[in-house]
Design a protein around this motif. Sequence first.
Motif, PDB file in Angstrom:
ATOM      1  N   ARG A   1       9.914  13.067 -14.002  1.00 31.75           N
ATOM      2  CA  ARG A   1      10.157  11.628 -13.889  1.00 31.75           C
ATOM      3  C   ARG A   1       9.572  11.130 -12.577  1.00 31.75           C
ATOM      4  N   GLY A   2       9.127   9.893 -12.587  1.00 27.63           N
ATOM      5  CA  GLY A   2       8.621   9.263 -11.379  1.00 27.63           C
ATOM      6  C   GLY A   2       9.649   8.311 -10.798  1.00 27.63           C
ATOM      7  N   ILE A   3       9.817   8.385  -9.496  1.00 28.05           N
ATOM      8  CA  ILE A   3      10.702   7.457  -8.792  1.00 28.05           C
ATOM      9  C   ILE A   3       9.824   6.614  -7.884  1.00 28.05           C
ATOM     10  N   ARG A   4       9.864   5.312  -8.090  1.00 31.50           N
ATOM     11  CA  ARG A   4       9.058   4.401  -7.288  1.00 31.50           C
ATOM     12  C   ARG A   4       9.859   3.891  -6.107  1.00 31.50           C
ATOM     13  N   GLY A   5       9.127   3.599  -5.043  1.00 36.68           N
ATOM     14  CA  GLY A   5       9.755   2.995  -3.884  1.00 36.68           C
ATOM     15  C   GLY A   5       8.702   2.330  -3.024  1.00 36.68           C
ATOM     16  N   ALA A   6       9.124   1.344  -2.254  1.00 36.09           N
ATOM     17  CA  ALA A   6       8.197   0.663  -1.348  1.00 36.09           C
ATOM     18  C   ALA A   6       8.976   0.074  -0.183  1.00 36.09           C
ATOM     19  N   THR A   7       8.270  -0.072   0.918  1.00 37.13           N
ATOM     20  CA  THR A   7       8.826  -0.690   2.104  1.00 37.13           C
ATOM     21  C   THR A   7       7.686  -1.347   2.866  1.00 37.13           C
ATOM     22  N   THR A   8       8.024  -2.042   3.916  1.00 36.44           N
ATOM     23  CA  THR A   8       7.001  -2.681   4.742  1.00 36.44           C
ATOM     24  C   THR A   8       7.269  -2.371   6.211  1.00 36.44           C
ATOM     25  N   VAL A   9       6.238  -2.572   7.012  1.00 34.03           N
ATOM     26  CA  VAL A   9       6.361  -2.474   8.468  1.00 34.03           C
ATOM     27  C   VAL A   9       5.936  -3.811   9.057  1.00 34.03           C
ATOM     28  N   SER A  10       6.478  -4.133  10.211  1.00 37.04           N
ATOM     29  CA  SER A  10       6.144  -5.416  10.835  1.00 37.04           C
ATOM     30  C   SER A  10       4.822  -5.371  11.583  1.00 37.04           C
ATOM     31  N   GLN A  11       4.416  -4.143  11.986  1.00 40.56           N
ATOM     32  CA  GLN A  11       3.128  -4.010  12.662  1.00 40.56           C
ATOM     33  C   GLN A  11       2.525  -2.644  12.361  1.00 40.56           C
ATOM     34  N   ASN A  12       1.237  -2.534  12.555  1.00 36.45           N
ATOM     35  CA  ASN A  12       0.497  -1.304  12.322  1.00 36.45           C
ATOM     36  C   ASN A  12       0.657  -0.394  13.541  1.00 36.45           C
ATOM     37  N   GLU A  13       1.841   0.209  13.643  1.00 41.52           N
ATOM     38  CA  GLU A  13       2.191   1.039  14.799  1.00 41.52           C
ATOM     39  C   GLU A  13       2.713   2.383  14.282  1.00 41.52           C
ATOM     40  N   GLU A  14       2.206   3.466  14.864  1.00 45.48           N
ATOM     41  CA  GLU A  14       2.485   4.806  14.353  1.00 45.48           C
ATOM     42  C   GLU A  14       3.973   5.084  14.145  1.00 45.48           C
ATOM     43  N   GLN A  15       4.789   4.902  15.155  1.00 44.81           N
ATOM     44  CA  GLN A  15       6.200   5.270  15.026  1.00 44.81           C
ATOM     45  C   GLN A  15       6.913   4.414  13.979  1.00 44.81           C
ATOM     46  N   GLU A  16       6.584   3.143  13.891  1.00 42.57           N
ATOM     47  CA  GLU A  16       7.211   2.288  12.884  1.00 42.57           C
ATOM     48  C   GLU A  16       6.830   2.740  11.473  1.00 42.57           C
ATOM     49  N   ILE A  17       5.582   3.124  11.275  1.00 41.34           N
ATOM     50  CA  ILE A  17       5.130   3.614   9.968  1.00 41.34           C
ATOM     51  C   ILE A  17       5.859   4.904   9.601  1.00 41.34           C
TER      52      ILE A  17
END
Length: 124
Positions: free
Chosen positions: A4-20
């Motif tokens: 089975r596939g489990i989908r998920g998504a999120t966002t980051v506020s900036q293109n910064e390594e630790q936040e990603i």
Amino acid sequence: MWVRGIRGATTVSQNEEQEILDATIELLKQIVMENDVKPEDICSVFITTTHDVTAVFPAKSIRQMPGWELVPLMCSLEIPVEPSLPRCIRLMVQINTEKRQDEIVHVYLKEAMKLRPDLVKAPQ
């Protein structure tokens, strides 16, 4: 047993390594918790990012989690369809399970909740 596939998504506020890295781990941990998944149940994890997430491979954070060293991970670029949600990280976690399709819990966090409002759980 099925795959089975489990989908998920999120966002980051900036293109910064630790936040990603932090956002990727937060999303994966929520998927694992909601679906009672262990690393040995996982076939593979596909990770995509939008074109504006380039500071680090999101898989780096997963690879550092204890017990996840052998889980196959693959990063790729999301198709750049306009207008797409910016700074978005998506996961497709493929698991071996006895669960029915309707028992799988898909997880959408932060701005990514806009992608699938039909699947977003109301806050408890």
